[in-house]
Design a protein around this motif. Structure first.
Motif, short mmCIF file in Angstrom:
data_model
loop_
_atom_site.label_atom_id
_atom_site.label_comp_id
_atom_site.label_asym_id
_atom_site.label_seq_id
_atom_site.Cartn_x
_atom_site.Cartn_y
_atom_site.Cartn_z
N ARG A 195 -2.27 43.60 -9.78
CA ARG A 195 -2.22 43.71 -11.24
C ARG A 195 -1.08 42.84 -11.76
O ARG A 195 -0.27 42.32 -10.99
CB ARG A 195 -1.99 45.16 -11.66
CG ARG A 195 -0.65 45.73 -11.23
CD ARG A 195 -0.56 47.22 -11.48
NE ARG A 195 0.73 47.75 -11.06
CZ ARG A 195 0.96 49.04 -10.83
NH1 ARG A 195 0.00 49.91 -11.00
NH2 ARG A 195 2.16 49.45 -10.46
N ASP B 88 -4.01 41.38 -22.25
CA ASP B 88 -3.60 41.86 -20.92
C ASP B 88 -2.35 42.73 -21.04
O ASP B 88 -2.24 43.78 -20.39
CB ASP B 88 -3.34 40.65 -20.02
CG ASP B 88 -3.34 41.00 -18.54
OD1 ASP B 88 -4.09 41.91 -18.14
OD2 ASP B 88 -2.60 40.35 -17.78
N ARG C 42 -3.24 46.25 -22.48
CA ARG C 42 -3.80 47.15 -21.46
C ARG C 42 -2.70 47.71 -20.56
O ARG C 42 -2.61 48.93 -20.33
CB ARG C 42 -4.84 46.39 -20.63
CG ARG C 42 -5.49 47.24 -19.54
CD ARG C 42 -5.99 46.38 -18.40
NE ARG C 42 -4.92 45.61 -17.79
CZ ARG C 42 -4.05 46.11 -16.93
NH1 ARG C 42 -4.10 47.41 -16.59
NH2 ARG C 42 -3.11 45.36 -16.43
N ALA C 43 -1.82 46.81 -20.07
CA ALA C 43 -0.76 47.25 -19.17
C ALA C 43 0.20 48.21 -19.87
O ALA C 43 0.66 49.20 -19.29
CB ALA C 43 -0.01 46.03 -18.63
N TRP C 44 0.53 47.92 -21.14
CA TRP C 44 1.44 48.78 -21.89
C TRP C 44 0.86 50.17 -22.07
O TRP C 44 1.56 51.18 -21.92
CB TRP C 44 1.72 48.14 -23.25
CG TRP C 44 2.79 48.82 -24.06
CD1 TRP C 44 4.10 48.48 -24.13
CD2 TRP C 44 2.63 49.97 -24.92
NE1 TRP C 44 4.78 49.33 -24.98
CE2 TRP C 44 3.91 50.26 -25.48
CE3 TRP C 44 1.55 50.77 -25.27
CZ2 TRP C 44 4.11 51.31 -26.36
CZ3 TRP C 44 1.75 51.82 -26.15
CH2 TRP C 44 3.03 52.09 -26.68
N GLN C 45 -0.42 50.25 -22.39
CA GLN C 45 -1.05 51.56 -22.60
C GLN C 45 -1.07 52.38 -21.32
O GLN C 45 -0.82 53.60 -21.34
CB GLN C 45 -2.49 51.37 -23.13
CG GLN C 45 -2.58 50.77 -24.52
CD GLN C 45 -2.09 51.72 -25.61
OE1 GLN C 45 -1.85 52.89 -25.36
NE2 GLN C 45 -1.94 51.19 -26.82
N VAL C 46 -1.35 51.76 -20.19
CA VAL C 46 -1.36 52.47 -18.91
C VAL C 46 0.04 53.00 -18.60
O VAL C 46 0.21 54.17 -18.22
CB VAL C 46 -1.85 51.55 -17.78
CG1 VAL C 46 -1.64 52.21 -16.41
CG2 VAL C 46 -3.33 51.20 -17.97
N ALA C 47 1.05 52.15 -18.78
CA ALA C 47 2.43 52.58 -18.52
C ALA C 47 2.86 53.67 -19.49
O ALA C 47 3.56 54.62 -19.11
CB ALA C 47 3.37 51.38 -18.63
N ASP C 48 2.44 53.56 -20.74
CA ASP C 48 2.82 54.55 -21.75
C ASP C 48 2.23 55.92 -21.43
O ASP C 48 2.90 56.94 -21.59
CB ASP C 48 2.35 54.08 -23.13
CG ASP C 48 2.89 54.96 -24.25
OD1 ASP C 48 4.12 54.93 -24.49
OD2 ASP C 48 2.09 55.67 -24.89
N MET C 49 0.98 55.95 -20.96
CA MET C 49 0.37 57.23 -20.59
C MET C 49 1.12 57.89 -19.44
O MET C 49 1.36 59.10 -19.45
CB MET C 49 -1.10 57.02 -20.22
CG MET C 49 -2.01 56.76 -21.40
SD MET C 49 -3.78 56.83 -20.97
CE MET C 49 -3.91 55.45 -19.84
N ALA C 50 1.50 57.09 -18.43
CA ALA C 50 2.22 57.64 -17.28
C ALA C 50 3.58 58.19 -17.70
O ALA C 50 3.99 59.28 -17.28
CB ALA C 50 2.38 56.57 -16.21
N ARG D 274 3.21 61.45 -19.59
CA ARG D 274 2.96 62.58 -18.67
C ARG D 274 4.26 63.06 -18.04
O ARG D 274 4.49 64.26 -17.89
CB ARG D 274 1.95 62.18 -17.59
CG ARG D 274 0.51 62.11 -18.06
CD ARG D 274 -0.45 62.10 -16.89
NE ARG D 274 -0.26 60.93 -16.04
CZ ARG D 274 -0.90 59.77 -16.21
NH1 ARG D 274 -1.76 59.62 -17.21
NH2 ARG D 274 -0.67 58.76 -15.39
#
Length: 254
Positions: free
Chosen positions: A30, A100, A103-111, A114
């Motif tokens: 990634r 790109d 997408r990466a920011w949203q994935v990191a933000d969700m983690a 949590r």
């Protein structure tokens, strides 16, 4: 999708214009994005990765060009008629670079969200394996999420200090506890909370002393104008290692 010659690119951040660099993370298949500098609202350019020796004038020009960037045109994800079109841009690959990043920011933000939820759900308890803390904190640093970094630091410091007070504590071989605290300290320092940054670096030192962590503590003590902490960390550094000239200078403590 991209070659290896992608330029740094700019986005509006919490304290000004953040400059990002993209690289391929082959180990995880990634992309990795890192905030490499910030052009503050006061016009000051802060290089977060000085060892990379990026062209400061080029960084400033990239940040200042954001004001007239055609990609700034407001659009709505659910409204195709509002979307920017790669065919209308002078450099169409830039649109895909921003996509790109999104997408990466949203994935990191969700983690990260949590992880924060876990801290709130079980106050006084460190979520998960402490050796994995760097993996949680690194994206927060990479995306320069300053407010979140401060919140996480305030929540984690009491837990980690309690952990360090246990005589049986041993820092993981990967240095994870200290590394996570160092990153949180960097975020707090960028966010102008030098006192909180100092707490992070001091806890990092307590988990395992080394010259780099002591240097960060000295820098934070200077920024916080904390003469007592500055003298203490200087003395501790000099006791074990040769004190570099720039650390021996008096700065910003009057």
């Amino acid at each position: 999708m991209f070659d290896d010659a992608l330029p740094d690119f700019a986005l509006r951040g919490e304290t000004g214009i953040d400059l990002f660099a993209r690289s391929d993370d082959d180990a995880h298949r990634r992309a990795r994005f890192r905030c490499v500098a910030t052009l503050g609202d006061d016009g000051t350019l802060v290089d977060h990765m000085p060892d990379a020796k990026r062209d400061q004038n080029a960084l400033r020009a990239t940040a200042e060009a954001l004001a007239t960037d055609p990609l700034l045109t407001p659009f709505v994800l659910a409204d195709v008629t509002s979307w920017p079109k790669a065919s209308d841009l002078g450099n169409p690959i830039r649109l895909f670079l921003y996509l790109d990043f999104l997408r990466a920011w949203q994935v990191a933000d969700m983690a990260a969200a949590r992880f924060e939820a876990g801290l709130r759900r079980d106050p006084g308890t460190l979520p998960g394996d402490a050796t994995r803390l760097p993996a949680v904190i690194l994206p927060i640093l990479d995306f320069n999420q300053l407010s979140r970094g401060s919140r996480v630091a305030r929540a984690l410091l009491p837990l980690l200090n309690a952990q360090l007070a246990d005589p049986a504590f041993r820092e993981p071989k990967n240095g994870g506890t200290g590394y996570a605290l160092r990153m949180l300290g960097d975020l707090c320092l960028r966010g102008k909370d030098a006192a909180l940054a100092l707490q992070c670096y001091e806890t990092a030192v307590a988990s395992g002393d080394n010259p780099f962590r002591r240097r960060k503590a000295i820098e934070a003590a200077r920024a916080a104008k904390n003469a007592e902490a500055l003298a203490r960390h200087r003395a501790a550094y000099a006791e074990r290692w040769r004190l570099p000239a720039d650390l021996a200078e008096d700065k910003d403590t009057e």
